[in-house]
Design an enzyme around this catalytic site. Structure first.
Site, mmCIF file in Angstrom:
data_model
loop_
_atom_site.group_PDB
_atom_site.id
_atom_site.type_symbol
_atom_site.label_atom_id
_atom_site.label_comp_id
_atom_site.label_asym_id
_atom_site.label_seq_id
_atom_site.Cartn_x
_atom_site.Cartn_y
_atom_site.Cartn_z
ATOM 1 N N HIS A 1 -85.291 68.073 23.378
ATOM 2 C CA HIS A 1 -84.280 67.146 22.868
ATOM 3 C C HIS A 1 -84.129 67.283 21.357
ATOM 4 C CE1 HIS A 1 -83.178 63.054 21.309
ATOM 5 N NE2 HIS A 1 -82.186 63.277 22.145
ATOM 6 N N GLU B 1 -82.063 70.304 20.646
ATOM 7 C CA GLU B 1 -80.637 70.030 20.898
ATOM 8 C C GLU B 1 -79.997 69.372 19.675
ATOM 9 O OE1 GLU B 1 -78.252 66.424 22.144
ATOM 10 O OE2 GLU B 1 -79.893 66.719 23.564
ATOM 11 N N HIS B 2 -80.688 68.401 19.075
ATOM 12 C CA HIS B 2 -80.160 67.751 17.876
ATOM 13 C C HIS B 2 -80.002 68.745 16.727
ATOM 14 C CE1 HIS B 2 -80.292 63.189 18.300
ATOM 15 N NE2 HIS B 2 -80.593 63.632 19.513
ATOM 16 N N GLU C 1 -83.062 64.661 10.847
ATOM 17 C CA GLU C 1 -82.854 64.476 12.284
ATOM 18 C C GLU C 1 -84.055 63.810 12.941
ATOM 19 O OE1 GLU C 1 -79.741 64.390 14.782
ATOM 20 O OE2 GLU C 1 -79.818 65.110 12.718
ATOM 21 N N GLU D 1 -83.273 56.671 17.791
ATOM 22 C CA GLU D 1 -82.831 56.761 19.190
ATOM 23 C C GLU D 1 -83.923 56.265 20.135
ATOM 24 O OE1 GLU D 1 -80.954 60.096 22.296
ATOM 25 O OE2 GLU D 1 -81.556 60.677 20.271
#
Length: 420
Positions: free
Chosen positions: A47, A50-51, A120, A127
């Site tokens: 994940h 992906e960011h 990030e 998140e």
């Protein structure tokens, strides 16, 4: 509609579906590298990666990546699941080469700038915090952990905070080197696309890649178990998981029809009994999820703390009642809902591209819609009733509870009720 598949010499696969009359297209690359492919120390890195895809390449900075697509009115995004990571864009058909260039750039030329990694990292930690503050999101992670204990498939996709805090540039590039080989990539495009043009562009962008190392994948085993967390919330959240077929099993369509009849809509048994007749909740539903080697039918509902025991007991009672008297009319309604949902969901190029990638990853081909409909229609009433009996009595179970849940029965009590 015309589906075509081509495999480059290095194993990179291309699947396209031309949709006549469309002025737009969806194009993306699906990589079979998701949460279940991580080691415990890597949990959350798929994940994170992906960011980072949108945070800069050797050719474009983060703003230029966004502007390249949005300057032509397009849309670009990505997601990570337990089995795949996808990078995709929706553009007008004349801008498909541009979209492929941007997606190829972020996959082939990431820089993993340390400053951007720190930025990030903060975004992902926010998140994670947001997910923890959303009970009807986090409860499914806890259910997954109980269903697949101490296994990659049971770990959260976002990863724990302490892991996310530790990832650096070498971790990200190492995961790419391990898992982002051409044989694990599928380029899918649907809408106003030309197959030969897509293949040519794919060859130019990805044809030079060398196959990655062979990886041994741990198979999943549904273990079951219970998670409970008491907290002062307005609602008690209840999630029950029952082991179901994997997506290659002949029973997958039976499981899906059963799930729709049980809790897939306003006419379903759970909705009618628990919400409409008894008023115990606002939301209740069931869904049949599947993986390469396992699956889980999930029932979710939220209710008040003083009604959670009734809700749990009635859910078990409805499972048992479905095994006894699910009617041909209910099964047919569920079958029609399932076919209509599938067909209506495939009216956009984005949905078509997603299906292309999913089918190629599972079967190595794209079954025609007629073939899928035939398999749905081939499920008999007896098949569904036999499956309902198995789910009611003998399917291994997992449960997660969150909120004011002191009155809720434990999984052992619910298992006794199933067996009674």
């Amino acid at each position: 509609m015309t589906v075509r598949i081509h495999t480059l010499s290095n194993g990179f696969r291309v699947a396209t579906e031309h949709m006549p009359g469309l002025q737009s297209a969806s194009v993306g690359v699906w990589v079979t590298a998701g949460g279940r492919h991580e080691t415990p120390k890597q949990n959350g890195i798929a994940h994170f990666l992906e960011h980072m895809a949108f945070k800069g390449t050797k050719r474009r900075n983060a703003l230029e990546i966004a502007e390249a697509i949005e300057d032509v009115g397009g849309y670009i995004n990505a997601y990570t699941s337990r089995e795949v990571t996808a990078y995709y864009a929706r553009v007008l058909k004349e801008d498909v080469p541009l979209a492929m260039d941007v997606i190829g750039d972020i996959l082939m030329n990431p820089v993993f700038d340390p400053k951007e990694i720190e930025v990030e990292r903060g975004v992902i930690l926010q998140e994670i915090g947001q997910a923890l503050d959303t009970p009807d999101d986090v409860i499914f992670d806890w259910l997954q952990e109980r269903a697949y204990q101490d296994q990659p498939l049971g770990r959260t996709i976002l990863g724990p905070e302490e892991r996310v805090q530790s990832f650096g540039r070498e971790d990200l590039s190492g995961f790419v080197g391990q898992h982002y080989g051409p044989e694990r990539m599928i380029l899918a495009a649907a809408g106003g696309v030309d197959h030969d043009e897509i293949v040519k562009l794919a060859e130019e962008m990805f044809g030079h890649m060398k196959p990655g190392p062979k990886m041994t994948e741990l198979s999943a085993s549904f273990s079951g178990g219970e998670f409970r967390q008491e907290k002062t919330l307005e609602q008690a959240h209840f999630a029950l998981g029952l082991e179901s077929p994997n997506y290659c099993s002949p029973e997958i369509y039976t499981a899906q029809i059963y799930s729709v009849a049980l809790g897939g809509g306003m006419s379903s048994r759970l909705f009618q009994e628990v919400r409409e007749k008894r008023g115990l909740c606002y939301t209740i539903y069931s869904s049949a999820g599947a993986y390469a080697d396992s699956g889980m039918t999930t029932i979710y509902a939220g209710t008040s703390g003083d009604q959670i025991a009734d809700l749990a007991d009635i859910t078990i009672d409805e499972l048992k009642r479905a095994a006894e008297d699910m009617s041909a009319k209910e099964i047919e309604r569920a079958r029609v809902q399932m076919k209509a949902g599938m067909l209506m969901g495939l009216e956009s190029p984005s949905s078509r591209a997603e299906r292309l990638a999913r089918m190629v990853s599972i079967w190595g081909r794209v079954p025609g819609l007629e073939e899928t409909v035939e398999k749905i229609d081939a499920v008999t009433d007896a098949d569904v009733r036999a499956f309902a009996e198995h789910m009611a009595v003998s399917a291994p179970a997992a449960m997660a509870l969150y909120g004011p849940i002191s009155a809720a029965p434990d999984l052992g009590k619910l298992q006794e009720r199933r067996a009674a």
